[in-house]
Scaffold this active site. Structure first.
Site, PDB file in Angstrom:
ATOM      1  N   HIS A 106     -17.826   4.396   0.067  1.00 40.90           N
ATOM      2  CA  HIS A 106     -16.065   3.185  -0.409  1.00 40.90           C
ATOM      3  C   HIS A 106     -16.944   3.636  -1.917  1.00 40.90           C
ATOM      4  O   HIS A 106     -17.925   2.146  -2.476  1.00 40.90           O
ATOM      5  CB  HIS A 106     -16.373   1.596   0.330  1.00 40.90           C
ATOM      6  N   GLU A 127      -9.669   1.797  -5.773  1.00 38.72           N
ATOM      7  CA  GLU A 127     -10.945   1.898  -4.648  1.00 38.72           C
ATOM      8  C   GLU A 127     -10.528   3.449  -3.768  1.00 38.72           C
ATOM      9  O   GLU A 127      -9.540   3.576  -4.208  1.00 38.72           O
ATOM     10  CB  GLU A 127     -10.695   1.490  -3.637  1.00 38.72           C
ATOM     11  N   GLY A 170      -8.437  -7.645   2.411  1.00 45.03           N
ATOM     12  CA  GLY A 170      -9.498  -8.453   2.975  1.00 45.03           C
ATOM     13  C   GLY A 170     -10.221  -7.874   3.720  1.00 45.03           C
ATOM     14  O   GLY A 170     -10.640  -8.457   5.164  1.00 45.03           O
ATOM     15  N   GLU A 211      -2.930   6.590   8.043  1.00 45.47           N
ATOM     16  CA  GLU A 211      -3.391   7.392   7.415  1.00 45.47           C
ATOM     17  C   GLU A 211      -4.406   8.218   7.831  1.00 45.47           C
ATOM     18  O   GLU A 211      -4.931   7.518   8.497  1.00 45.47           O
ATOM     19  CB  GLU A 211      -4.130   6.620   6.462  1.00 45.47           C
ATOM     20  N   LYS A 216       0.840  -1.141  -0.502  1.00 47.90           N
ATOM     21  CA  LYS A 216      -0.070  -0.031  -0.176  1.00 47.90           C
ATOM     22  C   LYS A 216       0.801   1.290   0.043  1.00 47.90           C
ATOM     23  O   LYS A 216       0.195   2.129  -1.204  1.00 47.90           O
ATOM     24  CB  LYS A 216      -1.022   0.270   1.207  1.00 47.90           C
ATOM     25  N   ARG A 243     -24.196 -10.952  -0.562  1.00 45.54           N
ATOM     26  CA  ARG A 243     -23.426 -11.603  -0.199  1.00 45.54           C
ATOM     27  C   ARG A 243     -24.350 -12.479   1.614  1.00 45.54           C
ATOM     28  O   ARG A 243     -24.182 -12.189   2.282  1.00 45.54           O
ATOM     29  CB  ARG A 243     -22.370 -11.138   0.319  1.00 45.54           C
ATOM     30  N   ARG A 258      -7.377  -8.264  -9.378  1.00 48.97           N
ATOM     31  CA  ARG A 258      -7.441  -8.718  -9.569  1.00 48.97           C
ATOM     32  C   ARG A 258      -9.226  -8.766  -9.642  1.00 48.97           C
ATOM     33  O   ARG A 258      -9.905  -8.540  -9.650  1.00 48.97           O
ATOM     34  CB  ARG A 258      -7.474 -10.307  -8.168  1.00 48.97           C
TER      35      ARG A 258
HETATM   36  P1  ADP Z   1      -8.078  -3.758   2.160  1.00 47.73           P
HETATM   37  O1  ADP Z   1      -6.701  -4.058   1.502  1.00 47.73           O
HETATM   38  O2  ADP Z   1      -8.023  -5.079   3.699  1.00 47.73           O
HETATM   39  O3  ADP Z   1      -9.391  -3.930   1.042  1.00 47.73           O
HETATM   40  P2  ADP Z   1      -8.302  -0.832   1.966  1.00 47.73           P
HETATM   41  O4  ADP Z   1      -6.991  -0.183   2.497  1.00 47.73           O
HETATM   42  O5  ADP Z   1      -9.541  -0.668   0.564  1.00 47.73           O
HETATM   43  O6  ADP Z   1      -8.563  -2.046   2.513  1.00 47.73           O
HETATM   44  O7  ADP Z   1      -9.208  -0.898   3.219  1.00 47.73           O
HETATM   45  C1  ADP Z   1     -10.856  -1.463   3.710  1.00 47.73           C
HETATM   46  C2  ADP Z   1     -11.639  -0.679   3.964  1.00 47.73           C
HETATM   47  O8  ADP Z   1     -11.635   0.220   5.927  1.00 47.73           O
HETATM   48  C3  ADP Z   1     -12.193   0.529   3.152  1.00 47.73           C
HETATM   49  O9  ADP Z   1     -13.624  -0.553   3.107  1.00 47.73           O
HETATM   50  C4  ADP Z   1     -13.244   1.785   4.652  1.00 47.73           C
HETATM   51  O10 ADP Z   1     -14.354   1.105   4.902  1.00 47.73           O
HETATM   52  C5  ADP Z   1     -11.703   1.570   5.203  1.00 47.73           C
HETATM   53  N1  ADP Z   1     -11.055   2.194   5.067  1.00 47.73           N
HETATM   54  C6  ADP Z   1      -9.449   2.215   5.153  1.00 47.73           C
HETATM   55  N2  ADP Z   1      -8.270   3.274   4.913  1.00 47.73           N
HETATM   56  C7  ADP Z   1      -9.372   4.378   5.983  1.00 47.73           C
HETATM   57  C8  ADP Z   1      -9.671   5.213   6.038  1.00 47.73           C
HETATM   58  N3  ADP Z   1      -8.079   6.134   5.657  1.00 47.73           N
HETATM   59  N4  ADP Z   1      -9.961   6.373   5.953  1.00 47.73           N
HETATM   60  C9  ADP Z   1     -11.403   5.549   7.067  1.00 47.73           C
HETATM   61  N5  ADP Z   1     -11.599   4.331   6.364  1.00 47.73           N
HETATM   62  C10 ADP Z   1     -10.645   3.841   5.755  1.00 47.73           C
HETATM   63  P1  ADP Z   2     -12.048  -6.092  -0.696  1.00 44.23           P
HETATM   64  O1  ADP Z   2     -10.035  -7.066  -1.116  1.00 44.23           O
HETATM   65  O2  ADP Z   2     -11.366  -4.725  -1.438  1.00 44.23           O
HETATM   66  O3  ADP Z   2     -12.058  -6.564   0.440  1.00 44.23           O
HETATM   67  P2  ADP Z   2     -13.790  -8.274  -2.294  1.00 44.23           P
HETATM   68  O4  ADP Z   2     -14.337  -7.973  -0.822  1.00 44.23           O
HETATM   69  O5  ADP Z   2     -13.431  -8.634  -3.110  1.00 44.23           O
HETATM   70  O6  ADP Z   2     -12.619  -6.325  -1.354  1.00 44.23           O
HETATM   71  O7  ADP Z   2     -12.743  -8.934  -1.273  1.00 44.23           O
HETATM   72  C1  ADP Z   2     -12.430  -9.402   0.134  1.00 44.23           C
HETATM   73  C2  ADP Z   2     -11.066 -10.265   0.677  1.00 44.23           C
HETATM   74  O8  ADP Z   2     -11.395 -11.756   0.525  1.00 44.23           O
HETATM   75  C3  ADP Z   2     -10.719 -11.225  -0.612  1.00 44.23           C
HETATM   76  O9  ADP Z   2      -9.539  -9.910  -1.306  1.00 44.23           O
HETATM   77  C4  ADP Z   2      -9.802 -11.944  -0.628  1.00 44.23           C
HETATM   78  O10 ADP Z   2      -8.857 -12.317   0.511  1.00 44.23           O
HETATM   79  C5  ADP Z   2     -10.795 -12.641   0.564  1.00 44.23           C
HETATM   80  N1  ADP Z   2     -12.229 -13.540  -0.224  1.00 44.23           N
HETATM   81  C6  ADP Z   2     -12.856 -13.970  -0.217  1.00 44.23           C
HETATM   82  N2  ADP Z   2     -13.722 -14.120  -0.542  1.00 44.23           N
HETATM   83  C7  ADP Z   2     -12.430 -15.459  -0.590  1.00 44.23           C
HETATM   84  C8  ADP Z   2     -12.694 -17.018  -0.717  1.00 44.23           C
HETATM   85  N3  ADP Z   2     -14.209 -17.667  -1.208  1.00 44.23           N
HETATM   86  N4  ADP Z   2     -11.657 -17.415  -0.989  1.00 44.23           N
HETATM   87  C9  ADP Z   2     -10.174 -16.768  -0.269  1.00 44.23           C
HETATM   88  N5  ADP Z   2     -10.358 -15.923   0.236  1.00 44.23           N
HETATM   89  C10 ADP Z   2     -11.816 -15.065  -0.229  1.00 44.23           C
HETATM   90 MG    MG Z   3      -9.633  -2.875  -0.820  1.00 43.58          MG
END
Ligand code: ADP
Ligand code: ADP
Ligand code: MG
Length: 483
Positions: free
Chosen positions: A213, A280, A169, A205, A118, A343, A297
């Protein structure tokens, strides 16, 4: 693509494996499934042209790069689709595929490595002029790192987000509100990040208060063209993990959304992105937007974008990976109407969304009709393996107006019968009746600010009554699944 029949190995399980197998078959290619023993009765094995048992698992074989590459070579596959989760965002896996002469269906290992970090991703985006919240680079170890963190908090104010640099995740993210919390949280966060991601790097951050989001689906070919398929809103989350996703975003500022889509294309180009990906963003209450991350992905929620654009993203992923140029232009992308994905998880929302794995699906009756799409792994009699995630089926509903789409969702939830495990269905029934949701007004605080959603009487819902009734008859008359 040449006429020769291609063979693609699907290095995943569950609903996404099935989704990918369907796309492979529609292209006229052969799909190869892999599985671990706890998944021996999974539908993805039945649907594939052939299948390979990787081992006893659980999870370690779906994560075993060597076994998967050997399986692909043994069956003569030309390409591997990693799905989401497991090895999908592992740059070393992509590199091993490249080195073995296998097409990895995704961006290059270099891009996955850059964007999976990141801090590196933020640097690339800062250089490209993409707006983002203030943040640090990786905190130094020990006292020095704590001083860096306290200085950042002093300059920008609490609350801040402490994030695992290699996180994903929804894990490895925590809110910090004071110097005391900072002092205690950094070591805990490091230990957790190390255990979960094999990397103890953390950074800070500025926290955006109650953001939305909003993310943008990207498609990019290997010939220099990148386009976007519009926005999705994934604000309805629990523990920073998505539950309900909609397309397009309902933020109500078309010019802002267009700007975000342009920024996403710019971000993808800056990263050297190819194949399908998701950029995102967070939007704050003053309609500022900030880059958050790029997921390299297919995303769980890609279905809502497919429903409103009519574009098959997984089919495109495969074609792009084989080197075909994008067949569409930005002008061909004409989103229509609204889509909502729910979901449907085997979880108990009232018990902190505790997974209900290990249970058997006694009765399964899915909804259908106009504008309804189901992507799932469930069938009547299915025993939900305890060792994987709790996603049973994604219900994606499409409608012309938002109102029509919500009403269709409500109708489908009432038609959906899953007996056996507790599911998120009765909880969603409350959401589709809730005035803010109906008004399209929600941000990432939605679940916390609407505690009434957690009050429902399982016994009184139509689903529960019907499913109990059917389950009883089923059990008494046939008793087919008791052991
Ligand atoms: P991941 O890789 O686990 O998906 P993200 O960086 O995409 O992590 O953040 C996942 C969620 O966490 C976001 O959708 C949001 O709800 C919250 N989040 C992440 N960073 C921030 C931030 N700087 N301020 C507020 N909420 C955040
Ligand atoms: P984000 O990473 O932004 O939250 P998604 O909601 O598409 O995006 O996915 C959530 C995360 O949860 C994925 O990055 C993955 O690592 C994990 N995940 C979700 N479903 C599965 C699955 N069936 N098997 C393994 N990992 C999963
Ligand atoms: Mg994310």
């Amino acid at each position: 693509m040449t006429k020769e029949k291609k063979k693609i190995l699907v290095a995943n399980r569950g609903e996404i494996a099935i989704r990918i197998i369907r796309a492979i078959q529609e292209l006229g290619f052969e799909a190869v499934a892999v599985y671990e023993k706890p998944d021996a009765r999974s539908l993805h094995i039945r649907l594939a042209h052939e299948s390979v048992l990787l081992g006893d698992g659980p999870r370690c074989d779906y994560l075993n790069i060597e076994k998967i590459i050997r399986a692909a070579q043994a069956v003569g596959a030309q390409a591997i689709h990693p799905g989401y989760g497991f090895l999908a965002e592992n740059p070393y896996f992509a590199k091993c595929c490249e080195d073995a002469g296998l097409i990895f269906i995704g961006p290059t290992s270099k891009v996955i490595a850059d964007l999976g970090n990141k801090v590196v991703a933020r640097q690339i985006m800062a250089d490209a002029g993409i707006p983002m919240v203030p943040g640090t680079s990786n905190l130094s170890q020990g006292r020095k790192g704590l001083d860096e963190a306290l200085a950042f908090a002093a300059a920008h104010g609490y609350p801040v987000m402490l994030k695992a640099t290699a996180g994903g995740g929804g894990r490895g993210i925590r809110r910090v509100d004071s110097d005391e919390q900072m002092t205690s949280q950094i070591p805990t966060a490091r230990a957790e990040a190390l255990a979960a991601f094999g990397d103890d790097s953390v950074y800070l951050e500025k926290l955006v208060i109650n953001p939305k989001h909003v993310e943008v689906q990207i498609l990019a070919d290997n010939h220099g063209r990148t386009l976007h398929l519009g926005t999705r809103d994934c604000s309805i989350q629990r523990r920073n993990q998505k539950l309900i996703e909609i397309a397009p975003s309902m933020v109500g500022k078309p010019a802002l959304l267009e700007e975000i889509c342009r920024a996403a294309v710019k971000a993808a180009k800056a990263a050297g992105y190819t194949n399908a990906g998701t950029v995102e963003f967070l939007i704050d209450r003053d309609y500022n937007y900030y880059f958050m991350e790029i997921n390299t992905r297919i995303q769980v929620e890609h279905t809502v974008t497919e429903m409103i654009t009519g574009i098959d993203i997984v089919r495109n992923q495969i074609k792009l990976a084989f080197g075909e140029p994008l067949a569409i232009t930005q002008e061909d992308v004409r989103p229509r109407g609204h889509a909502i994905e729910l979901r449907i998880n085997a979880e108990d929302p009232k018990n902190n969304f505790m997974p209900e794995g290990g249970k058997q699906v006694l009765v399964y009756r899915s909804p259908g009709g106009f504008g309804v799409r189901l992507d799932g792994i469930v069938y009547q009699g299915y025993e939900i393996p305890e060792v994987y995630d709790s996603l049973l089926v994604k219900m994606t509903v499409h409608g012309f107006t938002w109102n029509e789409t919500v009403n269709r969702c409500r109708r489908c939830l009432h038609n959906f019968v899953i007996a056996g495990p507790k599911t998120t269905i009765p909880f969603y029934m409350n959401i589709v009746e809730e005035p803010d949701f109906i008004a399209g007004d929600f941000d990432t605080s939605y679940l916390e600010t609407h505690p009434q959603l957690f009050y429902y009487d399982e016994d009184k819902s139509d689903v529960s009554k019907l499913s109990k009734f059917i389950a009883e008859i089923h059990h008494r008359k046939h008793n087919p699944f008791s052991s």
